[in-house]
Scaffold this motif. Structure first.
Motif, PDB file in Angstrom:
ATOM      1  N   GLN A  58       0.823  -1.210   0.000  1.00 12.40           N
ATOM      2  CA  GLN A  58       0.000   0.000   0.000  1.00 12.40           C
ATOM      3  C   GLN A  58       0.860   1.265   0.000  1.00 12.40           C
ATOM      4  O   GLN A  58       0.554   2.236  -0.695  1.00 12.40           O
ATOM      5  CB  GLN A  58      -0.930  -0.009   1.199  1.00 12.40           C
ATOM      6  CG  GLN A  58      -2.020  -1.082   1.090  1.00 12.40           C
ATOM      7  CD  GLN A  58      -2.898  -1.117   2.314  1.00 12.40           C
ATOM      8  OE1 GLN A  58      -3.525  -0.117   2.638  1.00 12.40           O
ATOM      9  NE2 GLN A  58      -2.923  -2.267   2.985  1.00 12.40           N
ATOM     10  N   ALA A  59       1.945   1.240   0.784  1.00 13.46           N
ATOM     11  CA  ALA A  59       2.834   2.406   0.829  1.00 13.46           C
ATOM     12  C   ALA A  59       3.482   2.644  -0.522  1.00 13.46           C
ATOM     13  O   ALA A  59       3.539   3.781  -1.014  1.00 13.46           O
ATOM     14  CB  ALA A  59       3.899   2.217   1.909  1.00 13.46           C
ATOM     15  N   SER A  60       3.949   1.580  -1.158  1.00 14.64           N
ATOM     16  CA  SER A  60       4.572   1.752  -2.473  1.00 14.64           C
ATOM     17  C   SER A  60       3.547   2.199  -3.510  1.00 14.64           C
ATOM     18  O   SER A  60       3.876   2.952  -4.421  1.00 14.64           O
ATOM     19  CB  SER A  60       5.297   0.479  -2.914  1.00 14.64           C
ATOM     20  OG  SER A  60       4.385  -0.589  -3.073  1.00 14.64           O
ATOM     21  N   GLY A  61       2.309   1.774  -3.352  1.00 12.91           N
ATOM     22  CA  GLY A  61       1.251   2.230  -4.255  1.00 12.91           C
ATOM     23  C   GLY A  61       1.014   3.729  -4.147  1.00 12.91           C
ATOM     24  O   GLY A  61       0.828   4.416  -5.164  1.00 12.91           O
ATOM     25  N   LEU A  62       1.021   4.243  -2.915  1.00  7.58           N
ATOM     26  CA  LEU A  62       0.852   5.687  -2.710  1.00  7.58           C
ATOM     27  C   LEU A  62       1.999   6.471  -3.347  1.00  7.58           C
ATOM     28  O   LEU A  62       1.787   7.509  -3.975  1.00  7.58           O
ATOM     29  CB  LEU A  62       0.776   6.009  -1.218  1.00  7.58           C
ATOM     30  CG  LEU A  62      -0.477   5.536  -0.473  1.00  7.58           C
ATOM     31  CD1 LEU A  62      -0.322   5.747   1.028  1.00  7.58           C
ATOM     32  CD2 LEU A  62      -1.706   6.255  -0.994  1.00  7.58           C
ATOM     33  N   ILE A  63       3.208   5.948  -3.178  1.00  7.62           N
ATOM     34  CA  ILE A  63       4.388   6.613  -3.742  1.00  7.62           C
ATOM     35  C   ILE A  63       4.342   6.566  -5.267  1.00  7.62           C
ATOM     36  O   ILE A  63       4.569   7.568  -5.947  1.00  7.62           O
ATOM     37  CB  ILE A  63       5.679   5.969  -3.188  1.00  7.62           C
ATOM     38  CG1 ILE A  63       5.782   6.240  -1.682  1.00  7.62           C
ATOM     39  CG2 ILE A  63       6.908   6.473  -3.928  1.00  7.62           C
ATOM     40  CD1 ILE A  63       6.822   5.410  -0.962  1.00  7.62           C
ATOM     41  N   LYS A 114      13.130  11.074  -5.167  1.00  6.54           N
ATOM     42  CA  LYS A 114      12.998  12.487  -4.805  1.00  6.54           C
ATOM     43  C   LYS A 114      12.163  12.573  -3.531  1.00  6.54           C
ATOM     44  O   LYS A 114      11.511  11.600  -3.147  1.00  6.54           O
ATOM     45  CB  LYS A 114      12.390  13.304  -5.942  1.00  6.54           C
ATOM     46  CG  LYS A 114      11.006  12.895  -6.379  1.00  6.54           C
ATOM     47  CD  LYS A 114      10.563  13.718  -7.580  1.00  6.54           C
ATOM     48  CE  LYS A 114       9.164  13.314  -8.027  1.00  6.54           C
ATOM     49  NZ  LYS A 114       8.740  14.062  -9.196  1.00  6.54           N
ATOM     50  N   PRO A 115      12.176  13.706  -2.867  1.00  6.70           N
ATOM     51  CA  PRO A 115      11.434  13.826  -1.604  1.00  6.70           C
ATOM     52  C   PRO A 115       9.946  13.506  -1.750  1.00  6.70           C
ATOM     53  O   PRO A 115       9.334  13.751  -2.788  1.00  6.70           O
ATOM     54  CB  PRO A 115      11.651  15.286  -1.206  1.00  6.70           C
ATOM     55  CG  PRO A 115      12.958  15.648  -1.844  1.00  6.70           C
ATOM     56  CD  PRO A 115      12.962  14.902  -3.163  1.00  6.70           C
ATOM     57  N   ILE A 116       9.389  12.962  -0.702  1.00  7.16           N
ATOM     58  CA  ILE A 116       7.967  12.598  -0.640  1.00  7.16           C
ATOM     59  C   ILE A 116       7.160  13.859  -0.288  1.00  7.16           C
ATOM     60  O   ILE A 116       7.504  14.548   0.680  1.00  7.16           O
ATOM     61  CB  ILE A 116       7.737  11.536   0.463  1.00  7.16           C
ATOM     62  CG1 ILE A 116       8.586  10.295   0.234  1.00  7.16           C
ATOM     63  CG2 ILE A 116       6.258  11.204   0.613  1.00  7.16           C
ATOM     64  CD1 ILE A 116       8.091   9.375  -0.814  1.00  7.16           C
ATOM     65  N   PRO A 117       6.103  14.157  -1.009  1.00  9.32           N
ATOM     66  CA  PRO A 117       5.282  15.324  -0.653  1.00  9.32           C
ATOM     67  C   PRO A 117       4.596  15.105   0.707  1.00  9.32           C
ATOM     68  O   PRO A 117       4.114  14.010   1.007  1.00  9.32           O
ATOM     69  CB  PRO A 117       4.243  15.413  -1.772  1.00  9.32           C
ATOM     70  CG  PRO A 117       4.466  14.271  -2.679  1.00  9.32           C
ATOM     71  CD  PRO A 117       5.633  13.488  -2.215  1.00  9.32           C
ATOM     72  N   GLY A 118       4.530  16.159   1.495  1.00  9.50           N
ATOM     73  CA  GLY A 118       3.926  16.091   2.814  1.00  9.50           C
ATOM     74  C   GLY A 118       2.471  15.671   2.808  1.00  9.50           C
ATOM     75  O   GLY A 118       1.981  15.094   3.779  1.00  9.50           O
ATOM     76  N   LYS A 119       1.788  15.918   1.699  1.00 10.09           N
ATOM     77  CA  LYS A 119       0.370  15.549   1.617  1.00 10.09           C
ATOM     78  C   LYS A 119       0.149  14.038   1.722  1.00 10.09           C
ATOM     79  O   LYS A 119      -0.960  13.591   2.018  1.00 10.09           O
ATOM     80  CB  LYS A 119      -0.244  16.077   0.317  1.00 10.09           C
ATOM     81  CG  LYS A 119       0.286  15.395  -0.945  1.00 10.09           C
ATOM     82  CD  LYS A 119      -0.320  15.968  -2.206  1.00 10.09           C
ATOM     83  CE  LYS A 119       0.222  15.225  -3.425  1.00 10.09           C
ATOM     84  NZ  LYS A 119      -0.310  15.761  -4.654  1.00 10.09           N
ATOM     85  N   LEU A 120       1.210  13.251   1.519  1.00  4.99           N
ATOM     86  CA  LEU A 120       1.071  11.801   1.627  1.00  4.99           C
ATOM     87  C   LEU A 120       1.049  11.312   3.075  1.00  4.99           C
ATOM     88  O   LEU A 120       0.648  10.183   3.334  1.00  4.99           O
ATOM     89  CB  LEU A 120       2.197  11.088   0.866  1.00  4.99           C
ATOM     90  CG  LEU A 120       2.097  11.068  -0.651  1.00  4.99           C
ATOM     91  CD1 LEU A 120       3.220  10.225  -1.245  1.00  4.99           C
ATOM     92  CD2 LEU A 120       0.748  10.535  -1.107  1.00  4.99           C
TER      93      LEU A 120
END
Length: 167
Positions: free
Chosen positions: A111-116, A145-151
């Motif tokens: 699920q985490a990789s899907g969000l990314i 690259k950096p993960i957006p905070g909205k995630l």
């Protein structure tokens, strides 16, 4: 895996600590009793200092491993996981997300990789701590690259996730 190992050392806490360190570092015990990290020989003295035992404890732990078929099959085939990029990710402009969840729940990595992936971000590396070896295992994902905070809130919606940190 740790359950298969730990009962063989439960009467000897120092040996248990040595076995845990060998597993934690991904060291391998060969048939002659030598300890390696890939092809690099690790001295008994160096390992004993790291664990806080004398070198005879290293030797006795290795002897137990080699005399037990199940243990020798495990310890002769361990490989190091490789370098985790977490400590250098910021210097490389990579992103980091650490997820702490209830151990043993399936689907968290998926699920985490899907969000990314939905953000169009590639994953460079993923490392999941072993719940049998760590009190609070974490899933660490390094991204191109950096993960957006909205995630952050989306990661927290994953079932059984307790904490999330984005760096």
């Amino acid at each position: 895996m740790w359950k298969k190992i730990s009962h063989k050392f439960e009467k000897y806490p120092a040996r248990m600590n040595v076995a845990r360190k060998i597993v934690d570092l991904g060291l391998r015990v060969d048939k002659t009793g030598k300890i390696y990290c890939k092809d690099v020989l690790i001295s008994d003295v160096a390992l004993s200092r790291s664990v806080g035992v004398d070198r005879r404890t290293i030797k006795s732990t290795v002897d137990v491993i080699l005399k037990d078929q199940q243990l020798s099959e495990i310890f002769e085939n361990i490989l190091p996981a490789g370098a985790l990029l977490k400590n250098v990710a910021r210097s490389l402009d990579f992103g980091i997300v650490e997820i702490e969840a209830e151990a043993g729940n399936p689907g968290i990595l998926s699920q985490a990789s899907g969000l990314i992936s939905a953000e169009g971000i590639s994953i460079r590396q993923a490392h999941a701590g072993d719940p049998e070896l760590e009190e609070n295992p974490r899933l660490t994902i390094i991204t191109e690259k950096p993960i957006p905070g909205k995630l952050l809130s989306k990661f927290l919606e994953i079932s059984n996730v307790k904490r999330v940190s984005i760096y």
